[in-house]
Write an enzyme that holds these catalytic residues in place. Structure first.
Site, PDB file in Angstrom:
ATOM      1  N   THR A  12       0.817  -1.225   0.000  1.00  0.00           N
ATOM      2  CA  THR A  12       0.000   0.000   0.000  1.00  0.00           C
ATOM      3  C   THR A  12       0.847   1.271   0.000  1.00  0.00           C
ATOM      4  OG1 THR A  12      -0.117  -0.114   2.408  1.00  0.00           O
ATOM      5  CG2 THR A  12      -1.962  -1.079   1.180  1.00  0.00           C
ATOM      6  N   GLY A  13       2.162   1.114   0.026  1.00  0.00           N
ATOM      7  CA  GLY A  13       3.040   2.288   0.034  1.00  0.00           C
ATOM      8  C   GLY A  13       3.298   2.810  -1.364  1.00  0.00           C
ATOM      9  N   VAL A  15       6.210   2.910  -3.063  1.00  0.00           N
ATOM     10  CA  VAL A  15       7.050   2.005  -3.845  1.00  0.00           C
ATOM     11  C   VAL A  15       6.301   0.704  -4.114  1.00  0.00           C
ATOM     12  CG1 VAL A  15       9.189   0.672  -3.870  1.00  0.00           C
ATOM     13  CG2 VAL A  15       9.199   2.999  -2.992  1.00  0.00           C
ATOM     14  N   ARG A  40      -2.242  -1.193   9.780  1.00  0.00           N
ATOM     15  CA  ARG A  40      -2.904   0.034   9.308  1.00  0.00           C
ATOM     16  C   ARG A  40      -3.659  -0.191   8.005  1.00  0.00           C
ATOM     17  NH1 ARG A  40       1.941   2.436  11.272  1.00  0.00           N
ATOM     18  NH2 ARG A  40       2.941   2.085   9.274  1.00  0.00           N
ATOM     19  N   CYS A 129      18.123   4.527  -4.099  1.00  0.00           N
ATOM     20  CA  CYS A 129      17.665   5.139  -5.352  1.00  0.00           C
ATOM     21  C   CYS A 129      18.720   6.045  -6.002  1.00  0.00           C
ATOM     22  CB  CYS A 129      16.369   5.911  -5.120  1.00  0.00           C
ATOM     23  SG  CYS A 129      16.242   6.697  -3.506  1.00  0.00           S
ATOM     24  N   GLN A 156      17.003  15.578  -4.396  1.00  0.00           N
ATOM     25  CA  GLN A 156      16.133  14.414  -4.283  1.00  0.00           C
ATOM     26  C   GLN A 156      14.668  14.778  -4.048  1.00  0.00           C
ATOM     27  OE1 GLN A 156      19.645  11.856  -2.137  1.00  0.00           O
ATOM     28  NE2 GLN A 156      17.592  11.018  -1.922  1.00  0.00           N
ATOM     29  N   GLY A 160      10.558  10.129  -2.371  1.00  0.00           N
ATOM     30  CA  GLY A 160      11.508   9.183  -1.787  1.00  0.00           C
ATOM     31  C   GLY A 160      11.245   8.919  -0.322  1.00  0.00           C
ATOM     32  N   LYS A 216      25.543   5.851   2.114  1.00  0.00           N
ATOM     33  CA  LYS A 216      25.010   4.784   1.250  1.00  0.00           C
ATOM     34  C   LYS A 216      25.573   4.941  -0.155  1.00  0.00           C
ATOM     35  CE  LYS A 216      20.571   4.432   3.610  1.00  0.00           C
ATOM     36  NZ  LYS A 216      19.145   4.847   3.530  1.00  0.00           N
ATOM     37  N   ARG A 238      17.366  17.281  -0.156  1.00  0.00           N
ATOM     38  CA  ARG A 238      15.941  17.151  -0.513  1.00  0.00           C
ATOM     39  C   ARG A 238      15.471  18.471  -1.109  1.00  0.00           C
ATOM     40  NH1 ARG A 238      13.589  12.418  -0.194  1.00  0.00           N
ATOM     41  NH2 ARG A 238      14.054  12.200   1.992  1.00  0.00           N
ATOM     42  N   HIS A 245      14.737  12.027  -8.978  1.00  0.00           N
ATOM     43  CA  HIS A 245      15.952  12.538  -8.345  1.00  0.00           C
ATOM     44  C   HIS A 245      16.884  13.068  -9.440  1.00  0.00           C
ATOM     45  CE1 HIS A 245      14.603  10.913  -4.659  1.00  0.00           C
ATOM     46  NE2 HIS A 245      15.505   9.978  -4.424  1.00  0.00           N
TER      47      HIS A 245
HETATM   48  O1  25A Z   1      11.534   2.506   7.933  1.00  0.00           O
HETATM   49  P1  25A Z   1      12.233   3.314   6.880  1.00  0.00           P
HETATM   50  O2  25A Z   1      13.330   2.554   6.172  1.00  0.00           O
HETATM   51  O3  25A Z   1      12.647   4.666   7.340  1.00  0.00           O
HETATM   52  O4  25A Z   1      11.122   3.599   5.753  1.00  0.00           O
HETATM   53  C1  25A Z   1      10.080   4.522   5.960  1.00  0.00           C
HETATM   54  C2  25A Z   1       9.206   4.622   4.769  1.00  0.00           C
HETATM   55  O5  25A Z   1       9.926   5.122   3.647  1.00  0.00           O
HETATM   56  C3  25A Z   1       9.277   4.666   2.466  1.00  0.00           C
HETATM   57  C4  25A Z   1       8.159   3.744   2.876  1.00  0.00           C
HETATM   58  O6  25A Z   1       6.946   4.529   3.012  1.00  0.00           O
HETATM   59  C5  25A Z   1       8.646   3.320   4.230  1.00  0.00           C
HETATM   60  O7  25A Z   1       7.608   2.818   5.012  1.00  0.00           O
HETATM   61  N1  25A Z   1      10.291   4.064   1.646  1.00  0.00           N
HETATM   62  C6  25A Z   1      11.177   3.104   1.903  1.00  0.00           C
HETATM   63  N2  25A Z   1      12.002   2.894   0.904  1.00  0.00           N
HETATM   64  C7  25A Z   1      11.648   3.767  -0.055  1.00  0.00           C
HETATM   65  C8  25A Z   1      12.122   4.074  -1.355  1.00  0.00           C
HETATM   66  N3  25A Z   1      13.173   3.457  -1.917  1.00  0.00           N
HETATM   67  C9  25A Z   1      10.544   4.498   0.431  1.00  0.00           C
HETATM   68  N4  25A Z   1       9.944   5.432  -0.279  1.00  0.00           N
HETATM   69  C10 25A Z   1      10.430   5.673  -1.518  1.00  0.00           C
HETATM   70  N5  25A Z   1      11.484   5.048  -2.037  1.00  0.00           N
HETATM   71  P2  25A Z   1       5.662   4.345   2.087  1.00  0.00           P
HETATM   72  O8  25A Z   1       4.609   5.209   2.643  1.00  0.00           O
HETATM   73  O9  25A Z   1       5.978   4.442   0.636  1.00  0.00           O
HETATM   74  O10 25A Z   1       5.281   2.831   2.263  1.00  0.00           O
HETATM   75  C11 25A Z   1       5.057   2.259   3.468  1.00  0.00           C
HETATM   76  C12 25A Z   1       4.626   0.789   3.141  1.00  0.00           C
HETATM   77  O11 25A Z   1       5.242  -0.086   4.073  1.00  0.00           O
HETATM   78  C13 25A Z   1       4.185  -0.723   4.817  1.00  0.00           C
HETATM   79  N6  25A Z   1       4.612  -0.996   6.177  1.00  0.00           N
HETATM   80  C14 25A Z   1       5.124  -0.134   7.068  1.00  0.00           C
HETATM   81  N7  25A Z   1       5.405  -0.748   8.217  1.00  0.00           N
HETATM   82  C15 25A Z   1       5.072  -2.048   8.042  1.00  0.00           C
HETATM   83  C16 25A Z   1       4.554  -2.202   6.749  1.00  0.00           C
HETATM   84  N8  25A Z   1       4.111  -3.367   6.287  1.00  0.00           N
HETATM   85  C17 25A Z   1       4.178  -4.416   7.134  1.00  0.00           C
HETATM   86  N9  25A Z   1       4.656  -4.368   8.369  1.00  0.00           N
HETATM   87  C18 25A Z   1       5.111  -3.187   8.870  1.00  0.00           C
HETATM   88  N10 25A Z   1       5.597  -3.140  10.122  1.00  0.00           N
HETATM   89  C19 25A Z   1       3.071   0.267   4.782  1.00  0.00           C
HETATM   90  O12 25A Z   1       1.845  -0.312   5.049  1.00  0.00           O
HETATM   91  C20 25A Z   1       3.150   0.724   3.346  1.00  0.00           C
HETATM   92  O13 25A Z   1       2.616  -0.242   2.483  1.00  0.00           O
HETATM   93  P3  25A Z   1       0.925   0.419   6.124  1.00  0.00           P
HETATM   94  O14 25A Z   1      -0.287  -0.470   6.238  1.00  0.00           O
HETATM   95  O15 25A Z   1       1.721   0.661   7.345  1.00  0.00           O
HETATM   96  O16 25A Z   1       0.592   1.799   5.540  1.00  0.00           O
HETATM   97  C21 25A Z   1      -0.557   2.004   4.836  1.00  0.00           C
HETATM   98  C22 25A Z   1      -0.804   3.483   4.744  1.00  0.00           C
HETATM   99  O17 25A Z   1      -0.562   4.094   6.029  1.00  0.00           O
HETATM  100  C23 25A Z   1       0.222   5.272   5.905  1.00  0.00           C
HETATM  101  N11 25A Z   1       1.237   5.258   6.970  1.00  0.00           N
HETATM  102  C24 25A Z   1       2.496   4.857   6.859  1.00  0.00           C
HETATM  103  N12 25A Z   1       3.152   4.970   8.011  1.00  0.00           N
HETATM  104  C25 25A Z   1       2.268   5.467   8.909  1.00  0.00           C
HETATM  105  C26 25A Z   1       1.031   5.653   8.251  1.00  0.00           C
HETATM  106  N13 25A Z   1      -0.031   6.142   8.891  1.00  0.00           N
HETATM  107  C27 25A Z   1       0.092   6.452  10.188  1.00  0.00           C
HETATM  108  N14 25A Z   1       1.231   6.301  10.875  1.00  0.00           N
HETATM  109  C28 25A Z   1       2.352   5.821  10.291  1.00  0.00           C
HETATM  110  N15 25A Z   1       3.483   5.672  10.984  1.00  0.00           N
HETATM  111  C29 25A Z   1       0.844   5.241   4.562  1.00  0.00           C
HETATM  112  O18 25A Z   1       0.606   6.501   3.981  1.00  0.00           O
HETATM  113  C30 25A Z   1       0.153   4.134   3.809  1.00  0.00           C
HETATM  114  O19 25A Z   1      -0.632   4.673   2.777  1.00  0.00           O
HETATM  115  O1  L14 Z   2      17.968   3.792   1.279  1.00  0.00           O
HETATM  116  O2  L14 Z   2      14.541   9.891  -0.578  1.00  0.00           O
HETATM  117  O3  L14 Z   2      16.398   3.263  -0.084  1.00  0.00           O
HETATM  118  O4  L14 Z   2      14.153   9.449   1.537  1.00  0.00           O
HETATM  119  C1  L14 Z   2      14.951   5.415   0.201  1.00  0.00           C
HETATM  120  C2  L14 Z   2      14.266   6.723   0.380  1.00  0.00           C
HETATM  121  C3  L14 Z   2      17.016   6.372   1.181  1.00  0.00           C
HETATM  122  C4  L14 Z   2      16.291   7.696   1.339  1.00  0.00           C
HETATM  123  C5  L14 Z   2      16.872   4.015   0.766  1.00  0.00           C
HETATM  124  C6  L14 Z   2      14.605   9.158   0.422  1.00  0.00           C
HETATM  125  C7  L14 Z   2      16.083   5.213   1.160  1.00  0.00           C
HETATM  126  C8  L14 Z   2      15.283   7.830   0.273  1.00  0.00           C
END
Ligand code: 25A
Ligand code: L14
Length: 334
Positions: A12-13, A15, A40, A129, A156, A160, A216, A238, A245
């Site tokens: 649902t995110g 990516v 969620r 990325c 960026q 992202g 990275k 950013r 990017h």
């Molecule tokens: O933990 P990190 O590494 O810092 O990553 C943080 C976030 O960065 C994005 C991605 O967000 C990730 O969760 N990300 C990571 N790599 C990326 C990249 N290369 C990147 N973005 C771009 N390029 P995202 O919003 O794109 O996607 C989040 C997805 O991950 C699911 N998820 C999160 N925690 C999970 C999980 N799935 C399983 N188990 C877990 N523990 C998340 O599902 C989504 O599919 P979801 O059900 O949690 O989220 C559904 C909707 O809810 C919103 N939301 C997200 N976080 C929160 C939230 N709402 C309230 N509170 C939150 N903390 C989202 O908008 C989503 O629509």
């Molecule tokens: O390492 O633009 O894949 O916030 C992806 C999201 C790095 C940061 C990763 C962003 C991240 C990036």
């Protein structure tokens, strides 16, 4: 390829949804699709090939009978769940940073180091990325002239950082235009009408003063190119762009390359499109790269301050080649 059962964790995110789209568009032979996300997303459905499929909550036993799992649900989720998937015989292509520098885990850009895929033990990492789009351009230059040093600054896009970060960009832009104070929910400072020299927004700075995103780019470039001798320094920023990017890259080579020679090498490089016609104001743009799978390079010129270096401008869609597309291309090679 015989059709595979595929799971997408984080479906649902931003990516994850691009992963579903790319699987469809590349006609990846999917036998069955399992969208997974967190609590969620309970009750949500995604659409795949016109069919509505309910999202399941990710659990340790989610991967029984699954052959390929694409992960994009953050580093913590990958660290915790990818080993369960691998144990059940599933191959994980992980988009987070959790496994990238693990010596047992290949870190792959198919145009650069496809041979590393075969070394996997259940997990393959998808690089950062900003690194992916840079190395597809660096690789042909390295092969021809051996790269000694790279100096990169990134511009960026907000996508992202996920869906909530994009909400911040829109809400803050609206607030500023309406004469209200912008509210910061994801970033430490307003991103609307601003540039932030800090990525990611949390846990950014390491002891040497670089951000983790910058380190990275340094470490992943060496691992993907298979050459520790390439020196890299990066400043990652950013900017208030939705998707795509951009990077200003200076490349010092052992053997001198002219701008013309570089253009010729890059014109033949897989996944790369040269957009470089200054007389007609042709150069890569984020708004044009968004939605496309290629990496675009232009503004190629010889560095006037150095006898053997080039400057260039590299742009790609951070959610596609930077994340979802590269992951699906790895899965195709599997
Ligand atoms: O933990 P990190 O590494 O810092 O990553 C943080 C976030 O960065 C994005 C991605 O967000 C990730 O969760 N990300 C990571 N790599 C990326 C990249 N290369 C990147 N973005 C771009 N390029 P995202 O919003 O794109 O996607 C989040 C997805 O991950 C699911 N998820 C999160 N925690 C999970 C999980 N799935 C399983 N188990 C877990 N523990 C998340 O599902 C989504 O599919 P979801 O059900 O949690 O989220 C559904 C909707 O809810 C919103 N939301 C997200 N976080 C929160 C939230 N709402 C309230 N509170 C939150 N903390 C989202 O908008 C989503 O629509
Ligand atoms: O390492 O633009 O894949 O916030 C992806 C999201 C790095 C940061 C990763 C962003 C991240 C990036």
């Amino acid at each position: 390829m015989t059709p595979k059962s595929v799971a997408v964790a984080g479906a649902t995110g931003l990516v994850g949804s691009r992963m579903l789209q790319v699987l469809e568009e590349l006609e990846f032979p999917v036998k069955s699709l399992k969208p997974l996300a967190s609590e969620r997303s309970r009750g949500k459905s995604i659409t795949f090939r016109g069919e509505s499929i309910p999202v399941e909550v990710l659990a340790e036993d989610s991967f029984k009978g699954v052959e390929i799992a694409l992960f994009s649900a953050g580093g913590g989720t990958s660290k915790r769940f990818a080993p369960f998937a691998a144990k059940d015989g599933c191959v994980v292509v992980d988009n987070s940073s959790a496994w990238r520098m693990d010596p047992e885990v290949p870190l792959v850009v198919p145009e650069v180091n496809p041979g590393d895929i075969a070394k996997h033990k259940g997990i393959i990492a998808n690089p950062n990325c900003s690194t992916i789009q840079m190395v597809v351009v660096l690789k042909p230059l390295h092969d021809a002239a051996r790269i000694k040093r790279v100096v990169v600054s990134t511009y960026q896009a907000v996508s992202g950082a996920g869906i909530k970060a994009l909400d911040d960009l829109f809400e803050q832009t609206r607030a500023v235009l309406d004469g209200r104070e912008p509210e910061c929910k994801v970033f430490p400072y307003p991103i609307a009408f601003n540039c932030l020299p800090q990525i990611p927004q949390s846990d950014a700075f390491t002891e040497n003063g670089y951000t983790s995103e910058e380190m990275k780019m340094v470490n992943e470039t060496k691992k993907i190119m298979g050459d520790d001798s390439i020196r890299v320094t990066a400043t990652t920023v950013r900017v208030p762009v939705h998707t795509g990017h951009s990077e200003s890259v200076n490349v010092e080579t052992e053997k001198k390359l002219t701008a013309g020679e570089a253009r010729e090498l890059l014109a033949k490089a897989p996944g790369v499109v040269v957009e470089d016609d200054p007389a007609n104001q042709v150069y890569p743009l984020a708004i044009r790269a968004a939605g496309k799978g290629e990496t675009f390079v232009g503004r190629i010129r010889e560095d006037i301050s150095h006898p053997s270096a080039l400057d260039m401008w590299i742009v790609s869609d951070n959610l596609l080649k930077g994340a979802a597309l590269n992951a699906v291309q790895i899965a195709e090679r599997l």
